[in-house]
Enzyme design. Structure first.
Site, PDB file in Angstrom:
ATOM      1  N   TRP A   1       0.847  -1.200   0.000  1.00  0.00           N
ATOM      2  CA  TRP A   1       0.000   0.000   0.000  1.00  0.00           C
ATOM      3  C   TRP A   1       0.883   1.252   0.000  1.00  0.00           C
ATOM      4  O   TRP A   1       0.567   2.257  -0.622  1.00  0.00           O
ATOM      5  CB  TRP A   1      -0.921   0.004   1.239  1.00  0.00           C
ATOM      6  CG  TRP A   1      -1.825   1.193   1.288  1.00  0.00           C
ATOM      7  CD1 TRP A   1      -3.079   1.291   0.765  1.00  0.00           C
ATOM      8  CD2 TRP A   1      -1.544   2.477   1.876  1.00  0.00           C
ATOM      9  NE1 TRP A   1      -3.585   2.540   0.988  1.00  0.00           N
ATOM     10  CE2 TRP A   1      -2.681   3.288   1.666  1.00  0.00           C
ATOM     11  CE3 TRP A   1      -0.459   3.026   2.556  1.00  0.00           C
ATOM     12  CZ2 TRP A   1      -2.759   4.605   2.117  1.00  0.00           C
ATOM     13  CZ3 TRP A   1      -0.526   4.340   2.993  1.00  0.00           C
ATOM     14  CH2 TRP A   1      -1.674   5.106   2.773  1.00  0.00           C
ATOM     15  N   HIS A   2       2.014   1.157   0.697  1.00  0.00           N
ATOM     16  CA  HIS A   2       2.893   2.328   0.811  1.00  0.00           C
ATOM     17  C   HIS A   2       3.638   2.637  -0.477  1.00  0.00           C
ATOM     18  O   HIS A   2       4.118   3.749  -0.658  1.00  0.00           O
ATOM     19  CB  HIS A   2       3.884   2.141   1.963  1.00  0.00           C
ATOM     20  CG  HIS A   2       3.255   2.359   3.304  1.00  0.00           C
ATOM     21  ND1 HIS A   2       2.563   1.376   3.954  1.00  0.00           N
ATOM     22  CD2 HIS A   2       3.176   3.460   4.088  1.00  0.00           C
ATOM     23  CE1 HIS A   2       2.102   1.853   5.093  1.00  0.00           C
ATOM     24  NE2 HIS A   2       2.446   3.119   5.192  1.00  0.00           N
ATOM     25  N   GLY A   3       3.767   1.673  -1.342  1.00  0.00           N
ATOM     26  CA  GLY A   3       4.452   1.973  -2.589  1.00  0.00           C
ATOM     27  C   GLY A   3       4.678   0.731  -3.419  1.00  0.00           C
ATOM     28  O   GLY A   3       4.772  -0.383  -2.889  1.00  0.00           O
TER      29      GLY A   3
END
Lengths: 162, 464
Positions: free
Chosen positions: B320-322
């Site tokens: 989700w963060h990258g």
């Protein structure tokens, strides 16, 4: 099938189509690289590019900093800092054909690396600018910016070539 | 547009507030806020605002039709699955397509061309908000929103649009219809906004410069002190950057009559990794808990399945963060520590309080390095140097210079990451309110001055 269920299925099909069309449109978005070079230059310079400590770079400077020959390109605009203690810079190039952009992009990326090596370990302010530097290519147009307002200039560039 | 920018502070926010309060009815205010939010988003994303509008219209219509079909609707689960996939399709395409191409190219040695599309800002946040609405209506936890403006406002509301907190629909559904803004709540919002802005501009930006300088130093010249100084600086930068932005969002919410959930509760005071994640990015953790972890069975399953659930949830949290392998690894890194804590270190935290704090701090700091370096070779070297391998000595002139130049900021950061500084401020406010006002004005003026003169103003969570 009952009416509400049928409407839902139709809505789902419609939603899938709309999303697909949008994605295809984004992928095939045409680039307006024939935009007037003077207008584009003005758009970029007015997008918060502070020219107080800048001067226009010559063909020789272009060769020295980027290894590019001005005559090989349709139009070139280079701004360099007045002193070599600054990292602020802008280079806009319109190539004669799209295939030439790879060389220009590479030169711009090498310039970022060279600047990083120059200011590494002592120039905090300059390194902050270099972190914001970018090389963007759209169609035949290539832009390199190293400026505190790099984001704004990138936005202005992308908007102008849409 | 980011909150910590002159455009937002001096133009967008004042104009929006004036228009918002000039309209007396909630419906009218919703309309003003929706228009302002779309403008706010379109400022940096003139094309991708269309994607957001598609998401709004699609979710509004399909969820409404699903609701109207009621219990009679056959295969409800299939329709839910379609809605979830439809929402994730946009996110996946714009955020993860190139990541997938990269993996395929590496695995198969192929040369598939990357799409190189720019990431629509805040797509992860608003997609997750839309999904929470879809799933909650399906579960009948919340009523379907019949008003398109209210629903569109829920998705687009500018205070939390691009960096959260991720607001679940039922958390603000009532206030979309009815809200009252008192002078006290507005003041509270302004205060919270100023604190957030100061955290971001004065602490995160300043310490961010230290980490940038350290990480770009040739590895052969980095001393032990220098790498730790860099790691501490980044640890504080990411906290003040993100929590500052959340504070600004929550403060703006107060000013506009909304209450957004808290996103941080002094995470660096945690004495276990489990506790850290109860205090860090709370809205994301609770989203994954409610919509992924619990539906998978949570911890009420066999040990092997529970471990599997943790690995899935934390792999997804990392991604989700990258769209990068280091984020995936970062997610697994936390899954590993959570599993260790759960199954091997039960009760350890109570018995060894101080040691547990130190261990958690070390795990978190190393975790941030994993988060920060996308280049694995650079990460390996940096992490190795933090453990004392191949450093250029212990102290070093540059490290001492950087430490001396930033010692005050680091001390303030230490104090501000706990509750001490805010506790002191509250005591001042209770005893003599005008002094608190003076402090707020000073913080605002200093922050704006920094913004005017500082060229370094990144925002780490902006890309998510």
């Amino acid at each position: 099938m009952q009416k509400p269920a049928l409407r839902l299925v139709l809505a789902e099909i419609g939603a899938a189509i709309v999303l697909t069309v949008f994605i295809l449109a984004v992928l095939k978005k045409p680039v307006n690289d024939d935009v007037s070079f003077t207008d584009l230059k003005e758009t970029l310079l007015s997008a918060s590019f502070d020219r107080a400590n800048m001067k226009e770079g010559s063909a020789m400077k272009l060769k020295y900093l980027y290894g590019l020959s001005e005559n090989d390109y349709e139009a070139v605009c280079l701004y360099v800092p007045s002193t070599n203690m600054d990292a602020q810079e802008m280079l806009l190039v319109r190539c004669k054909k799209e295939a030439d952009t790879a060389k220009v992009r590479e030169a711009m990326q090498e310039r970022i690396e060279a600047e990083r090596n120059t200011f590494n370990s002592y120039g905090i302010e300059q390194m902050a600018l270099i972190d914001k530097a970018f090389a963007e290519v759209r169609g035949r147009l290539c832009l390199y910016v190293c400026d505190k307002n790099s984001d704004k200039m990138r936005e202005a560039f992308l908007k102008a070539v849409q | 547009m980011v909150f910590s920018s002159i455009t937002f502070l001096l133009y967008f926010l004042p104009v929006t507030l004036i228009l918002y309060f000039a309209v007396p009815s909630v419906k009218g205010r919703n309309l003003v806020l929706l228009a302002a939010s779309l403008f706010f988003y379109a400022w940096g994303e003139p094309v991708y605002v269309i994607l957001m509008v598609i998401s709004i219209l699609g979710n509004y219509l399909m969820v409404r039709l699903m609701d109207e079909a009621g219990e009679d609707l056959k295969h409800r689960k299939i329709h839910l699955a379609f809605l979830v996939l439809w929402n994730l399709a946009g996110l996946f395409f714009f955020k993860y397509a190139d990541f997938l191409v990269d993996i395929i190219n590496r695995a198969a040695g192929s040369e598939l061309k990357k799409l190189e599309l720019s990431l629509p800002i805040g797509i992860s946040f608003y997609t997750f908000q839309a999904l929470s609405y879809v799933i909650d209506v399906y579960r009948k936890k919340t009523a379907c929103q019949k008003n398109l403006i209210s629903f569109a406002l829920y998705i687009t509301m500018f205070p939390q649009l691009i960096a959260g907190p991720i607001v679940k629909y039922n958390e603000i559904a009532e206030r979309l219809q009815k809200r009252r803004i008192t002078r006290a709540a507005f003041g509270q919002g302004v205060e919270r906004f100023i604190f957030g802005l100061s955290k971001k501009v004065l602490l995160a930006n300043t310490l961010g410069q230290v980490f940038t300088l350290v990480s770009q130093q040739p590895a052969s010249e980095r001393t032990f002190l220098l790498v730790w100084l860099g790691a501490f600086s980044y640890t504080f930068q990411i906290y003040f950057d993100f929590s500052g932005y959340s504070d600004m969002a929550i403060g703006l919410g107060y000013m506009l009559g909304f209450r957004f959930p808290e996103n941080f509760r002094h995470p660096y005071l945690a004495s276990s990794v489990t506790e850290f994640w109860r205090r860090w990015h709370i809205s994301l953790s609770s989203w994954f808990r409610d919509y992924v972890y619990i539906p998978l069975g949570g911890n009420r399953v066999s040990k092997a399945r529970h471990i599997g659930n943790l690995i899935i949830v934390w792999g997804l949290t990392g991604l989700w963060h990258g769209a990068s392998l280091n984020f995936l690894l970062w997610g697994f890194y936390y899954a590993f520590w959570l599993i260790i804590e759960k199954y091997l270190l039960e009760g350890f935290e109570e018995r060894h309080r101080i040691f547990s704090h130190l261990l958690t701090a070390l795990i978190v700091i190393f975790g941030w390095m994993l988060f920060s370096f996308t280049d694995f070779t650079a990460l390996k070297i940096y992490a190795g140097q933090m453990l004392g391998f191949k450093t250029a000595g212990f102290l070093g002139k540059e490290a001492m210079y950087l430490l001396k130049s930033n010692i005050i900021t680091l001390i303030i950061a230490c104090l501000a990451s706990g509750s001490l500084l805010y506790g002191l401020y509250r005591r001042v406010r209770e005893k003599w309110a005008p002094a608190a006002l003076v402090i707020q004005i000073l913080m605002l003026v200093i922050s704006v001055s920094f913004l005017v003169y500082q060229s370094y103003n990144p925002f780490l969570y902006f890309r998510f």
